[in-house]
Design a protein around this motif. Structure first.
Motif, PDB file in Angstrom:
ATOM      1  N   HIS A 355       0.818  -1.208   0.000  1.00  0.00           N
ATOM      2  CA  HIS A 355       0.000   0.000   0.000  1.00  0.00           C
ATOM      3  C   HIS A 355       0.855   1.262   0.000  1.00  0.00           C
ATOM      4  CE1 HIS A 355      -2.573  -3.074   2.099  1.00  0.00           C
ATOM      5  NE2 HIS A 355      -3.374  -2.685   1.123  1.00  0.00           N
ATOM      6  N   PRO A 356       0.507   2.246  -0.825  1.00  0.00           N
ATOM      7  CA  PRO A 356       1.210   3.535  -0.782  1.00  0.00           C
ATOM      8  C   PRO A 356       0.978   4.249   0.542  1.00  0.00           C
ATOM      9  CG  PRO A 356      -0.094   3.300  -2.801  1.00  0.00           C
ATOM     10  CD  PRO A 356      -0.513   2.192  -1.877  1.00  0.00           C
ATOM     11  N   GLY A 357       1.958   5.034   0.950  1.00  0.00           N
ATOM     12  CA  GLY A 357       1.824   5.856   2.138  1.00  0.00           C
ATOM     13  C   GLY A 357       1.211   7.197   1.816  1.00  0.00           C
ATOM     14  N   PRO A 358       1.121   8.108   2.807  1.00  0.00           N
ATOM     15  CA  PRO A 358       0.452   9.398   2.616  1.00  0.00           C
ATOM     16  C   PRO A 358       0.999  10.218   1.453  1.00  0.00           C
ATOM     17  CG  PRO A 358       0.805   8.990   4.943  1.00  0.00           C
ATOM     18  CD  PRO A 358       1.528   7.892   4.212  1.00  0.00           C
ATOM     19  N   GLN A 359       2.326  10.292   1.313  1.00  0.00           N
ATOM     20  CA  GLN A 359       2.887  11.098   0.221  1.00  0.00           C
ATOM     21  C   GLN A 359       2.552  10.510  -1.138  1.00  0.00           C
ATOM     22  OE1 GLN A 359       6.870  10.844   2.043  1.00  0.00           O
ATOM     23  NE2 GLN A 359       6.984  13.074   1.880  1.00  0.00           N
ATOM     24  N   ALA A 360       2.559   9.191  -1.239  1.00  0.00           N
ATOM     25  CA  ALA A 360       2.223   8.555  -2.510  1.00  0.00           C
ATOM     26  C   ALA A 360       0.741   8.711  -2.830  1.00  0.00           C
ATOM     27  CB  ALA A 360       2.612   7.082  -2.481  1.00  0.00           C
ATOM     28  N   HIS A 361      -0.123   8.671  -1.814  1.00  0.00           N
ATOM     29  CA  HIS A 361      -1.548   8.933  -2.051  1.00  0.00           C
ATOM     30  C   HIS A 361      -1.734  10.333  -2.648  1.00  0.00           C
ATOM     31  CE1 HIS A 361      -4.208   5.695  -0.595  1.00  0.00           C
ATOM     32  NE2 HIS A 361      -3.219   5.367   0.214  1.00  0.00           N
ATOM     33  N   GLU A 362      -1.049  11.306  -2.099  1.00  0.00           N
ATOM     34  CA  GLU A 362      -1.143  12.675  -2.618  1.00  0.00           C
ATOM     35  C   GLU A 362      -0.663  12.731  -4.071  1.00  0.00           C
ATOM     36  OE1 GLU A 362      -1.798  16.819  -2.703  1.00  0.00           O
ATOM     37  OE2 GLU A 362      -2.358  15.402  -1.118  1.00  0.00           O
ATOM     38  N   LEU A 363       0.441  12.078  -4.348  1.00  0.00           N
ATOM     39  CA  LEU A 363       1.002  12.066  -5.701  1.00  0.00           C
ATOM     40  C   LEU A 363       0.027  11.429  -6.690  1.00  0.00           C
ATOM     41  CD1 LEU A 363       3.638  12.441  -7.451  1.00  0.00           C
ATOM     42  CD2 LEU A 363       4.144  10.061  -6.884  1.00  0.00           C
ATOM     43  N   ILE A 364      -0.508  10.259  -6.355  1.00  0.00           N
ATOM     44  CA  ILE A 364      -1.449   9.571  -7.238  1.00  0.00           C
ATOM     45  C   ILE A 364      -2.695  10.429  -7.450  1.00  0.00           C
ATOM     46  CG2 ILE A 364      -2.941   7.541  -7.455  1.00  0.00           C
ATOM     47  CD1 ILE A 364      -0.795   6.020  -5.785  1.00  0.00           C
ATOM     48  N   GLY A 365      -3.197  11.010  -6.361  1.00  0.00           N
ATOM     49  CA  GLY A 365      -4.398  11.830  -6.461  1.00  0.00           C
ATOM     50  C   GLY A 365      -4.224  13.036  -7.356  1.00  0.00           C
ATOM     51  N   GLN A 366      -3.117  13.731  -7.216  1.00  0.00           N
ATOM     52  CA  GLN A 366      -2.877  14.903  -8.053  1.00  0.00           C
ATOM     53  C   GLN A 366      -2.733  14.511  -9.525  1.00  0.00           C
ATOM     54  OE1 GLN A 366      -3.163  17.997  -7.262  1.00  0.00           O
ATOM     55  NE2 GLN A 366      -3.272  17.817  -5.026  1.00  0.00           N
ATOM     56  N   ARG A 367      -2.081  13.393  -9.772  1.00  0.00           N
ATOM     57  CA  ARG A 367      -1.931  12.938 -11.157  1.00  0.00           C
ATOM     58  C   ARG A 367      -3.272  12.511 -11.755  1.00  0.00           C
ATOM     59  NH1 ARG A 367       3.810   9.564 -10.566  1.00  0.00           N
ATOM     60  NH2 ARG A 367       5.156  11.418 -10.634  1.00  0.00           N
ATOM     61  N   PHE A 368      -4.097  11.838 -10.947  1.00  0.00           N
ATOM     62  CA  PHE A 368      -5.387  11.420 -11.493  1.00  0.00           C
ATOM     63  C   PHE A 368      -6.346  12.598 -11.642  1.00  0.00           C
ATOM     64  CE2 PHE A 368      -9.383   9.096 -11.859  1.00  0.00           C
ATOM     65  CZ  PHE A 368      -9.014   8.121 -12.769  1.00  0.00           C
ATOM     66  N   ALA A 369      -6.149  13.654 -10.876  1.00  0.00           N
ATOM     67  CA  ALA A 369      -6.985  14.851 -11.042  1.00  0.00           C
ATOM     68  C   ALA A 369      -6.868  15.399 -12.457  1.00  0.00           C
ATOM     69  CB  ALA A 369      -6.582  15.912 -10.021  1.00  0.00           C
ATOM     70  N   ALA A 370      -5.687  15.327 -13.060  1.00  0.00           N
ATOM     71  CA  ALA A 370      -5.511  15.785 -14.432  1.00  0.00           C
ATOM     72  C   ALA A 370      -6.331  14.911 -15.384  1.00  0.00           C
ATOM     73  CB  ALA A 370      -4.040  15.760 -14.814  1.00  0.00           C
ATOM     74  N   VAL A 371      -6.412  13.613 -15.110  1.00  0.00           N
ATOM     75  CA  VAL A 371      -7.225  12.699 -15.916  1.00  0.00           C
ATOM     76  C   VAL A 371      -8.706  13.075 -15.786  1.00  0.00           C
ATOM     77  CG1 VAL A 371      -7.888  10.293 -16.255  1.00  0.00           C
ATOM     78  CG2 VAL A 371      -5.526  10.856 -15.654  1.00  0.00           C
ATOM     79  N   ILE A 372      -9.137  13.379 -14.563  1.00  0.00           N
ATOM     80  CA  ILE A 372     -10.529  13.769 -14.324  1.00  0.00           C
ATOM     81  C   ILE A 372     -10.862  15.035 -15.085  1.00  0.00           C
ATOM     82  CG2 ILE A 372     -12.121  14.650 -12.578  1.00  0.00           C
ATOM     83  CD1 ILE A 372     -10.796  12.741 -10.583  1.00  0.00           C
ATOM     84  N   ARG A 373     -10.012  16.044 -14.978  1.00  0.00           N
ATOM     85  CA  ARG A 373     -10.313  17.322 -15.638  1.00  0.00           C
ATOM     86  C   ARG A 373     -10.434  17.139 -17.141  1.00  0.00           C
ATOM     87  NH1 ARG A 373      -6.725  19.209 -11.471  1.00  0.00           N
ATOM     88  NH2 ARG A 373      -4.923  19.013 -12.865  1.00  0.00           N
ATOM     89  N   GLU A 374      -9.557  16.318 -17.717  1.00  0.00           N
ATOM     90  CA  GLU A 374      -9.628  16.075 -19.159  1.00  0.00           C
ATOM     91  C   GLU A 374     -10.911  15.347 -19.525  1.00  0.00           C
ATOM     92  OE1 GLU A 374      -7.185  13.686 -22.682  1.00  0.00           O
ATOM     93  OE2 GLU A 374      -6.274  14.007 -20.718  1.00  0.00           O
ATOM     94  N   ALA A 375     -11.319  14.373 -18.706  1.00  0.00           N
ATOM     95  CA  ALA A 375     -12.508  13.590 -19.010  1.00  0.00           C
ATOM     96  C   ALA A 375     -13.789  14.399 -18.844  1.00  0.00           C
ATOM     97  CB  ALA A 375     -12.553  12.355 -18.111  1.00  0.00           C
ATOM     98  N   VAL A 376     -13.814  15.254 -17.832  1.00  0.00           N
ATOM     99  CA  VAL A 376     -15.038  16.009 -17.532  1.00  0.00           C
ATOM    100  C   VAL A 376     -15.147  17.264 -18.398  1.00  0.00           C
ATOM    101  CG1 VAL A 376     -16.245  17.333 -15.747  1.00  0.00           C
ATOM    102  CG2 VAL A 376     -15.218  15.131 -15.190  1.00  0.00           C
ATOM    103  N   LEU A 377     -14.019  17.935 -18.591  1.00  0.00           N
ATOM    104  CA  LEU A 377     -14.043  19.206 -19.336  1.00  0.00           C
ATOM    105  C   LEU A 377     -13.822  19.018 -20.814  1.00  0.00           C
ATOM    106  CD1 LEU A 377     -12.024  21.406 -16.804  1.00  0.00           C
ATOM    107  CD2 LEU A 377     -14.505  21.190 -17.032  1.00  0.00           C
ATOM    108  N   GLY A 378     -13.214  17.862 -21.198  1.00  0.00           N
ATOM    109  CA  GLY A 378     -13.003  17.563 -22.611  1.00  0.00           C
ATOM    110  C   GLY A 378     -11.778  18.232 -23.185  1.00  0.00           C
TER     111      GLY A 378
END
Length: 378
Positions: A355-378
């Motif tokens: 399991h990733p620790g707190p810093q890795a959770h933050e890293l994964i989350g920030q990276r996936f946020a870019a995926v979300i913005r692209e998917a939602v905003l187009g």
């Protein structure tokens, strides 16, 4: 203090609420789905309220919540840290608190047994909130079963309408938030905040197994974006071989598409996990170092006979999505190594090998946020 009835209109992220002898228990699977699987691991995971939060508008400067927690523990191992309640005011993390007391679900990994040790309910209190009308969110601990008993405030509470696109996510214990320090620090919560979406987190520890009842649950939940993180539990449970895996993925996607014909769906493969990159499951606990860790016990030579590893699953998911995307333009594949890869492991290693620790959770989350913005905003 005023008593506010705890009802579904104040609770987000849950699929259903059960009335217990103590209070209200949020569930992340409906009753009919829970009835189709007697696995104790699933029962514990889906009733831990990862991503669930009480949301309202109020002028209150003081808020109290009574709750009864049930937290897991393991024979011979130290108790895990207390679960955390995160208080957000107008979207900003303002305070944290933890309950005392509560039940303990004591597990004996060697014997394969568990025992519930009963305890008393507790109260958390947030004071000194700004004296103005504001949005308040109380995120429940992602790693403790939580029965909600009473909610009090010094001013009335008003339900808050959902104004952001809804993101429905399913995944393993990593999506559930294992080893994250607090509920808004899990990678899906980080991604939702940074991506500007409303999270429904069906990440359930040990339980991302392509279960048909999960697909039907997701089929019936309104959503603007859907993501599926597939791989690690399939490998570490040693649940199926390659022949069964591909059709199971197709069937899972087909069922979701029955209810969401045009909704963007993102298929995400596993993040980097050295013990399972080329070694199949099953996974077993390893207590040799005095803390809980994990090790893979499969034979890499059996991959030729269809046993699954993370590398095999990533290739198969990429192939399936490429095939389906020819007629489904709203389907996309994200390689989990782009969220957390070997270089990230070198900087933020997996303390328990899984399991990733707190810093890795933050890293994964920030990276996936870019995926979300692209998917939602187009």
């Amino acid at each position: 203090m005023l008593s506010a009835p705890i009802s579904f209109e104040f609770l987000r992220g849950a699929v259903q609420i059960e009335q217990t002898t103590h209070g209200l228990l949020p569930h992340r699977l409906p009753e009919w789905a829970r009835a189709q699987c007697a696995d104790p691991q699933l029962a514990m995971a889906e009733s831990q309220p990862a991503g669930c939060r009480l949301v309202f508008h109020t002028r209150s400067t003081e808020i109290e919540l009574d709750a009864l927690r049930t937290r897991p523990a393991y024979v011979g191992m130290p108790m895990r840290p207390d679960g955390t309640y995160d208080l957000l005011v107008d979207g900003e993390l303002t305070a944290r608190a933890s309950l005392t007391g509560g039940n303990v679900l004591m597990k004996d990994a060697a014997a394969g047994t568990e025992e519930l040790l009963p305890g008393a309910r507790g109260t958390i209190r947030f004071a000194g909130l700004p004296d103005r009308r504001k949005s308040v969110e109380i995120w429940l601990p992602h790693n403790e079963i939580t029965e909600l008993i009473a909610l009090r405030s010094d001013q009335p509470l008003e339900p808050s309408p959902i104004t952001r696109p809804v993101w429905l996510h399913h995944g393993s214990s990593i999506s559930h938030g294992s080893n994250a320090a607090h509920p808004t620090g899990t990678w899906p919560a980080v991604a939702a905040a940074a991506g500007g979406v409303e999270l429904i987190n069906l990440g359930m520890g040990g339980s991302a197994l392509l279960d048909p009842f999960v697909a039907r649950t997701m089929r019936d939940i309104p959503a603007d974006l859907i993501s599926l993180k597939i791989g690690i539990n399939i490998v570490n449970a040693d649940l199926m071989r390659l022949r069964a895996f591909g059709p199971a993925v197709h069937g899972f996607l087909d069922t979701i598409r029955d209810g969401h014909p045009d909704t963007p769906i993102i298929v995400v493969s596993a993040v980097h996990c050295p013990i399972h990159e080329d070694t199949p499951g099953p996974l077993v606990p390893d207590f040799s170092g005095g803390v809980m860790a994990f090790m893979a016990t499969g034979d890499p030579a059996e991959v030729r006979a269809g046993k699954l590893t993370l590398r095999v699953i990533r290739d198969e998911l990429a192939r399936i999505v490429t095939q389906r995307a020819a007629t489904d333009p709203n389907l996309r594949y994200v390689n989990g190594l782009d969220l957390y890869g070997p270089a990230d492991f070198a900087e933020f290693p997996l303390a328990d090998r899984l399991h990733p620790g707190p810093q890795a959770h933050e890293l994964i989350g920030q990276r996936f946020a870019a995926v979300i913005r692209e998917a939602v905003l187009g």
